[in-house]
Design an enzyme around this catalytic site. Structure first.
Site, mmCIF file in Angstrom:
data_model
loop_
_atom_site.group_PDB
_atom_site.id
_atom_site.type_symbol
_atom_site.label_atom_id
_atom_site.label_comp_id
_atom_site.label_asym_id
_atom_site.label_seq_id
_atom_site.Cartn_x
_atom_site.Cartn_y
_atom_site.Cartn_z
ATOM 1 N N GLU A 1 -1.131 44.602 -15.991
ATOM 2 C CA GLU A 1 -0.314 45.028 -17.135
ATOM 3 C C GLU A 1 1.168 45.143 -16.772
ATOM 4 O OE1 GLU A 1 -2.337 48.575 -18.600
ATOM 5 O OE2 GLU A 1 -3.711 47.335 -19.751
ATOM 6 N N ASP B 1 -12.443 48.389 -20.440
ATOM 7 C CA ASP B 1 -11.446 49.461 -20.376
ATOM 8 C C ASP B 1 -11.891 50.729 -21.097
ATOM 9 O OD1 ASP B 1 -9.155 50.847 -19.980
ATOM 10 O OD2 ASP B 1 -7.919 49.707 -21.364
ATOM 11 N N GLU C 1 -8.846 58.488 -24.546
ATOM 12 C CA GLU C 1 -8.000 57.434 -25.095
ATOM 13 C C GLU C 1 -8.712 56.660 -26.200
ATOM 14 O OE1 GLU C 1 -6.679 54.535 -22.196
ATOM 15 O OE2 GLU C 1 -5.813 53.240 -23.732
HETATM 16 O O1 GCW Z 1 -6.564 51.634 -20.842
HETATM 17 C C1 GCW Z 1 -5.368 51.094 -20.467
HETATM 18 C C2 GCW Z 1 -4.397 52.033 -21.087
HETATM 19 C C3 GCW Z 1 -3.088 52.066 -20.355
HETATM 20 C C4 GCW Z 1 -3.377 52.357 -18.890
HETATM 21 C C5 GCW Z 1 -4.241 51.238 -18.335
HETATM 22 C C6 GCW Z 1 -4.643 51.454 -16.895
HETATM 23 C C7 GCW Z 1 -2.089 53.593 -17.303
HETATM 24 O O2 GCW Z 1 -4.230 51.692 -22.438
HETATM 25 O O3 GCW Z 1 -2.319 53.074 -20.946
HETATM 26 O O4 GCW Z 1 -2.195 52.491 -18.143
HETATM 27 O O5 GCW Z 1 -5.422 51.149 -19.070
HETATM 28 O O6 GCW Z 1 -5.734 51.973 -16.666
HETATM 29 O O7 GCW Z 1 -3.894 51.109 -16.006
#
Ligand code: GCW
Length: 672
Positions: free
Chosen positions: A269, A342, A370
């Site tokens: 990311e 995720d 989340e």
């Molecule tokens: O789930 C995603 C989240 C991001 C997060 C990323 C990760 C810290 O939306 O906010 O960043 O995973 O785990 O690195």
């Protein structure tokens, strides 16, 4: 002896503040004693002072003897293990270490607070995981990524001079459930974290946490040598880079001799990493691990990687990391999210577990919600984490991480009931064999009351809550159909021009005129083949694939006959309806609990249940009305007609910065 007795007397006469029932005391709402218990202890140290203080203030029973032991039995229990025995009205706590004794003290107080009989005890405890660690996603500016309980606990502007009293309360709460590590900052890490000034602040926290058996760790940005050190590269094979890290690590340890280690999100990311220099994750991790090695530090290297160019996102971490098996140094632990995508409401386990026998792995769970309704929804997560362990046995790992749900809200977690997930994470990291029910009951008993008329119905609510969320959000293996950006509400139709396809719901649900779900069979993306053969054979076959994962692994025709005899469409509708019904029943049960709960927390939690009940309808209507544009089928009997039109739902714009009550604002006056 005189010293011991004096200590106890002093503590017993100290006036203790009275507390409002505002959730600030978590599960540690022990009643203070009026008569001091007799405590025997020969060691004087900061940790033992805490242990003795806890007993002197809160232990209502007879004499307690604390004994450090150094024999074979206690070596085999390790430094955190302990025994508790009760004989002839004396309770004896024994451990190899002072931290072990502190854990034993909290165990004893937990039994007392849950209303257990403590007259005949013969307890022997050894944690399953050596490292039981919270990952805070806290930023230097005080915000928290995916945090729903206020701002960061860490007041960087005030540190190191001012130490908030909440730091010790935080450490105490963690110690009471066996958590022994904390990563203080976000994995999307600022290079400034490692500046000397900042390290002095970290040192202040480390000094405070140490007596509670908690080590401090930091997330680091892989490009720190460039951004902080002025180098022109962060290439892990460049000697200047390696030397810079050695120098920095030396500085860290000169301030914090028992510093735990680094957590790294690299080439994920947008974060920098070794792949920027055509190096592997192993080369990057090992360079850092070599710098840590002389001090006993570790590197937790995250396997959360995926790129928009490749095919199925669910396969990518495995494809990138499996070939590196055996290439990591022994003080590297690869940290893998429990599922391959995720932190979705339900995922199969990540196939990396079991696929890297020559590499230390640890699981990363997400305690913060989340993808589970933030702090508005009750989703008690012990059942989810146990589901992971059921597929992948805990004995294969020695560490577990949980992304914290803690902020500076008075009740720490936003929702009083969300404290249960912090608690459950710690308890399961210590012992994954505990049942979800045991943990729920002991948490409820300590946090609210031991009255069975409360415990029985509320344990049931807790146990059903995660499945209810799955049902009204993403049943049958659906995943990632959240609204863009905030991951709170539904937006299965979301299309954003130019957006990464793997950040869009349509990538995951694949709804079309034929059916619904992502074909990950050998005919599709072939993600099934990353699992062991016996499991892959089951997942690959639509007729025997567990239905909770059917839309994860298969593109299922709308009229496919499910085990219930219903069509897939009807089954989908029934799950959404079940989720809605379940949450309404949780709210009603909670309403009836008012005689057993203080008014303040009762009202606060009821408010959240109202939001959750209204959100559940929002989810059901949005998903079913949207999917119906493909299935063209009617709602089956027993499923409520939609309350909102798709047109209206598509117009919803969540106030992302206001997490308190988005749906209530969106759906004014909505009632069941
Ligand atoms: O789930 C995603 C989240 C991001 C997060 C990323 C990760 C810290 O939306 O906010 O960043 O995973 O785990 O690195």
């Amino acid at each position: 002896m005189l010293k011991r007795i004096l200590l106890a007397l002093f503590i017993c006469t100290a006036a203790l503040p009275s507390h409002a029932e505002d959730g600030s005391r978590l599960w540690l709402r022990y009643d203070t004693v009026s008569v001091c218990p007799q405590i025997e202890n020969d060691v004087e140290s900061p940790t033992m002072r805490i242990a003795v203080n806890e007993l002197s203030t809160f232990w209502h029973g007879g004499k307690v003897s604390l004994q450090l032991m150094a024999d074979d039995k206690y070596y085999s229990l390790g430094k955190d293990g302990y025994t508790i025995t009760a004989k002839d009205n004396v309770i004896t706590l024994r451990s190899l270490s002072e931290t072990g004794l502190l854990y034993a003290v909290y165990h004893l107080l937990r039994l007392q607070a849950s209303g257990k009989d403590c007259s005949a005890l013969d307890i022997c405890e050894k944690p399953m995981n050596d490292i039981r660690i919270l990952n805070h996603w806290d930023n230097p500016d005080g915000t928290i990524e995916r945090g729903y309980a206020g701002r960061s606990l860490w007041k960087w502007d005030e540190l190191p001079a001012t130490l908030s009293p909440r730091y010790a309360e935080y450490a105490r709460a963690n110690a009471s459930i066996g958590i022994n590590g904390t990563v203080l900052n976000n994995v999307n890490a600022s290079p400034d974290v490692l500046s000397y000034d900042n390290l002095k602040k970290i040192k202040a926290l480390a000094d405070l946490f140490r007596p509670y058996g908690i080590k401090v760790y930091l997330s680091v940005n892989f490009a720190t040598p460039m951004k902080l050190g002025g180098l022109t590269t962060a290439d892990p094979l460049d000697k200047k880079v390696a030397d810079w890290w050695k120098m920095k690590v030396h500085e860290v340890y000169s301030l914090i001799p028992d510093f735990g280690g680094f957590l790294v999100k690299a080439n994920s990311e947008g974060q920098p990493g070794p792949c920027d220099y055509n190096r592997t994750h192993a080369e990057g991790a090992n360079m850092l691990a070599s710098a840590m090695k002389p001090y006993g530090g570790i590197v937790m290297w995250r396997a959360f990687v995926y790129s928009p160019t490749d095919d199925d996102r669910a396969k990518q971490a495995y494809l990138e990391f499996k070939p590196l098996d055996g290439k990591f140094l022994d003080n590297v632990i690869v940290q893998v999210k429990n599922g391959p995508i995720d932190f979705q409401p339900r995922e199969p386990y990540s196939p990396l577990f079991g696929a890297m026998p020559h590499t230390r792995l640890m699981v990363e769970f997400q305690v913060t919600q989340e993808y589970l309704g933030h702090s508005n929804h009750l989703a008690y997560l012990a059942p989810m984490w146990k589901e992971f362990y059921q597929y992948f046995p805990p004995s294969a790992m020695r560490a577990a991480a949980g992304v914290a749900n803690i902020g500076d809200d008075t009740n720490w977690c936003g929702n009083d009931l969300a404290q249960s997930n912090w608690y459950a994470f710690g308890r399961l990291a210590w012992n994954p064999a505990l049942t979800s029910q045991e943990i729920a009951e002991e948490w409820l008993a300590q946090t609210f009351t031991t009255d069975r008329r409360f415990l029985r119905p509320m344990t049931e609510v807790m146990l059903q809550s995660r499945e209810a969320v799955v049902d009204y959000m993403m049943p049958l293996g659906l995943h990632h159909i959240f609204a863009w950006g905030h991951h709170y509400g539904p937006e299965p139709w979301c299309e954003i021009e130019g957006a990464r396809p793997d950040w869009l719901p349509t990538y995951y649900h694949r709804a079309d005129i034929e059916g619904l779900g992502f074909d990950r069979t050998t005919e599709g993306s072939d993600a099934v083949s990353q699992y062991p053969d016996s499991l892959a054979a089951v997942l690959n076959n639509i007729d025997i694939c567990p239905e909770e994962f059917i839309l994860w692994f298969h593109h299922v025709p709308w009229k496919y006959e499910m085990k219930s005899g219903r069509t897939m469409w009807d089954e989908l509708c029934m799950h959404y309806q079940h989720g809605v019904d379940a949450v309404r029943s949780f709210r009603d049960t909670w309403t009836a609990m008012s005689p057993y709960v203080d008014a303040e927390r009762h009202a606060a939690v009821l408010h959240r249940f109202e939001i959750q009940a209204s959100d559940a309808v929002w989810w059901k209507d949005a998903c079913l009305e949207y999917f119906r544009t493909f299935s063209h089928m009617k709602y089956p009997k027993g499923v409520e007609k939609p309350h909102f039109s798709l047109k209206k739902l598509k117009k919803v714009n969540l106030p992302i910065d206001n997490y308190t009550c988005p749906s209530a604002e969106m759906l004014p006056g909505f009632k069941k």
